[in-house]
Design an enzyme around this catalytic site. Sequence first.
Site, short mmCIF file in Angstrom:
data_model
loop_
_atom_site.label_atom_id
_atom_site.label_comp_id
_atom_site.label_asym_id
_atom_site.label_seq_id
_atom_site.Cartn_x
_atom_site.Cartn_y
_atom_site.Cartn_z
N GLU A 1 60.84 19.66 -41.63
CA GLU A 1 60.46 20.49 -40.47
C GLU A 1 61.66 21.36 -40.08
O GLU A 1 61.51 22.48 -39.63
CB GLU A 1 60.04 19.61 -39.29
CG GLU A 1 59.48 20.43 -38.15
CD GLU A 1 59.41 19.71 -36.82
OE1 GLU A 1 60.27 19.96 -35.96
OE2 GLU A 1 58.46 18.94 -36.65
N ARG B 1 53.10 23.16 -37.11
CA ARG B 1 54.54 23.48 -37.23
C ARG B 1 54.78 24.68 -38.18
O ARG B 1 55.73 24.68 -38.96
CB ARG B 1 55.33 22.28 -37.76
CG ARG B 1 55.36 21.09 -36.86
CD ARG B 1 56.12 21.36 -35.56
NE ARG B 1 56.40 20.13 -34.85
CZ ARG B 1 55.53 19.51 -34.05
NH1 ARG B 1 54.33 20.02 -33.84
NH2 ARG B 1 55.88 18.39 -33.43
N SER C 1 62.22 15.76 -34.94
CA SER C 1 61.65 15.30 -36.21
C SER C 1 62.27 16.10 -37.36
O SER C 1 62.23 17.32 -37.35
CB SER C 1 60.14 15.53 -36.24
OG SER C 1 59.53 14.90 -35.15
N1 EPU Z 1 55.98 5.29 -36.25
C1 EPU Z 1 56.50 4.21 -36.93
N2 EPU Z 1 57.87 4.14 -37.05
C2 EPU Z 1 58.70 5.05 -36.51
C3 EPU Z 1 58.16 6.15 -35.83
C4 EPU Z 1 56.78 6.24 -35.72
O1 EPU Z 1 55.79 3.36 -37.42
O2 EPU Z 1 59.93 4.89 -36.66
C5 EPU Z 1 54.51 5.37 -36.10
C6 EPU Z 1 54.00 4.57 -34.90
O3 EPU Z 1 52.78 3.99 -35.26
C7 EPU Z 1 53.75 5.65 -33.85
C8 EPU Z 1 53.32 6.82 -34.72
O4 EPU Z 1 54.12 6.71 -35.89
O5 EPU Z 1 52.74 5.29 -32.95
C9 EPU Z 1 53.51 8.16 -34.09
O6 EPU Z 1 54.83 8.28 -33.55
P1 EPU Z 1 55.14 9.33 -32.41
O7 EPU Z 1 54.15 9.24 -31.29
O8 EPU Z 1 56.59 9.21 -32.06
O9 EPU Z 1 54.85 10.71 -33.07
P2 EPU Z 1 55.31 11.36 -34.47
O10 EPU Z 1 54.11 11.68 -35.25
O11 EPU Z 1 56.36 10.52 -35.12
C10 EPU Z 1 55.12 13.80 -33.59
C11 EPU Z 1 55.94 15.05 -33.56
C12 EPU Z 1 56.97 14.98 -32.44
C13 EPU Z 1 56.23 14.79 -31.12
C14 EPU Z 1 55.38 13.52 -31.20
C15 EPU Z 1 54.51 13.35 -29.98
C16 EPU Z 1 55.96 15.89 -35.83
C17 EPU Z 1 56.76 16.10 -37.07
N3 EPU Z 1 56.60 15.26 -34.83
O12 EPU Z 1 55.99 12.72 -33.95
O13 EPU Z 1 57.63 16.24 -32.40
O14 EPU Z 1 57.13 14.71 -30.03
O15 EPU Z 1 54.49 13.61 -32.34
O16 EPU Z 1 53.48 14.29 -30.03
O17 EPU Z 1 54.80 16.29 -35.75
C18 EPU Z 1 59.52 17.46 -33.24
O18 EPU Z 1 58.70 18.19 -33.79
O19 EPU Z 1 60.76 17.63 -33.34
C19 EPU Z 1 59.03 16.32 -32.46
C20 EPU Z 1 59.85 15.43 -31.89
#
Ligand code: EPU
Length: 338
Positions: free
Chosen positions: A334, A164, A238
Amino acid sequence: MNLHENYSLKNYNTFGVDVKARYFIDITSYNELRSLLSSDLIKTNHFLLLGSGSNILFTKDYDGIIIKYSVKGINIIDETQDHIIVEAAGGEIWEDLVTYAVGKEYYGIENLSLIPGTVGAAPIQNIGAYGVELKDAFHHLESLEISTGLIRTFSKTECNFQYRNSIFKNELKNKCIITKVTLKLSKVKKINLSYKSLSDELKDVRHDDLTIKLVSDTVKKIRQSKLPDPRVMGNAGSFFKNPELTNAQFIEFQKRFPDAAYFKQSEDSYKIAAGWLIEKCGFKGKRIGNTGAYEKQALIIVNYGGASGSEVKELAEKIQNDVLNIFGIFLDFEVNIV
Ligand code: EPU
């Protein structure tokens, strides 16, 4: 040139925050951009480049020029047996470029389906999702330097892409307009299911039946199931980055919090899921005034209606404080705060 004064930005930021810009210019041709750069207006005012406003939080009126670059176009500029080199204008909608590539079966950006924003904004924060980042498909980009009007081309290395992040969020922040982005996509089938929630969703599909369209549709389905639609509820995806820990820091962290969600990032680092940290601090689904951390994904701050930018920022800082106090980890924004 389409110049407006004291212009509401409510429809130009996905948080839906109602602030005004002293001047607002929507650039729809390269010539318009050239004339803006040679005008007195640009020499005597602050300015801010805006794509689709999907990664920005306005906390006050903007006393300068908001420049929206809306020039569109997608062209193939080269082709080999296995690859296609596609150039898209900076004002093109990212999702339209993904739809084009998926329709032609050009592999490489289907995991980046449904990310809001423009093509020109994509390299700035090296957009990423479901195991793919823009840098993986990136070839080069062309930009116009605002102070000199000179065209400058950047290779992948020169962009200095990181998680990012890129040179355009640092040394070159607000210094050049990204006018064209060129991608190298594969004509040969290449499916990336490295991200767990995506591979889980497709686990019963045989490899031969996996199509680029199916991957794209599945990514869209996952996104729609947990990310709020900004047309219904203001948000900018995010709000925070997932924090990165070195191996040594990670071992200590995991001893204290063995059930934390994390991803291995590289040989020497791990990323902790910020959504998990925020949820554990009790913010998930909790509404504070007109804002709150989204009920299905705590990493997203939403505007329930009528929230001001400062109200959103205040909540973001409260989350930062609590996560720091409880876990000893600092969450970086972010979203760009203006
Ligand atoms: N999780 C929780 N609680 C929550 C949300 C997430 O416990 O409320 C845990 C769960 O274990 C879940 C894990 O976090 O399995 C990962 O969650 P998710 O797959 O939604 O991915 P993320 O790391 O929260 C990142 C990106 C997203 C992108 C997704 C999928 C960043 C800051 N965000 O989210 O990007 O869509 O991975 O690749 O890296 C964005 O940048 O705006 C964005 C939406």
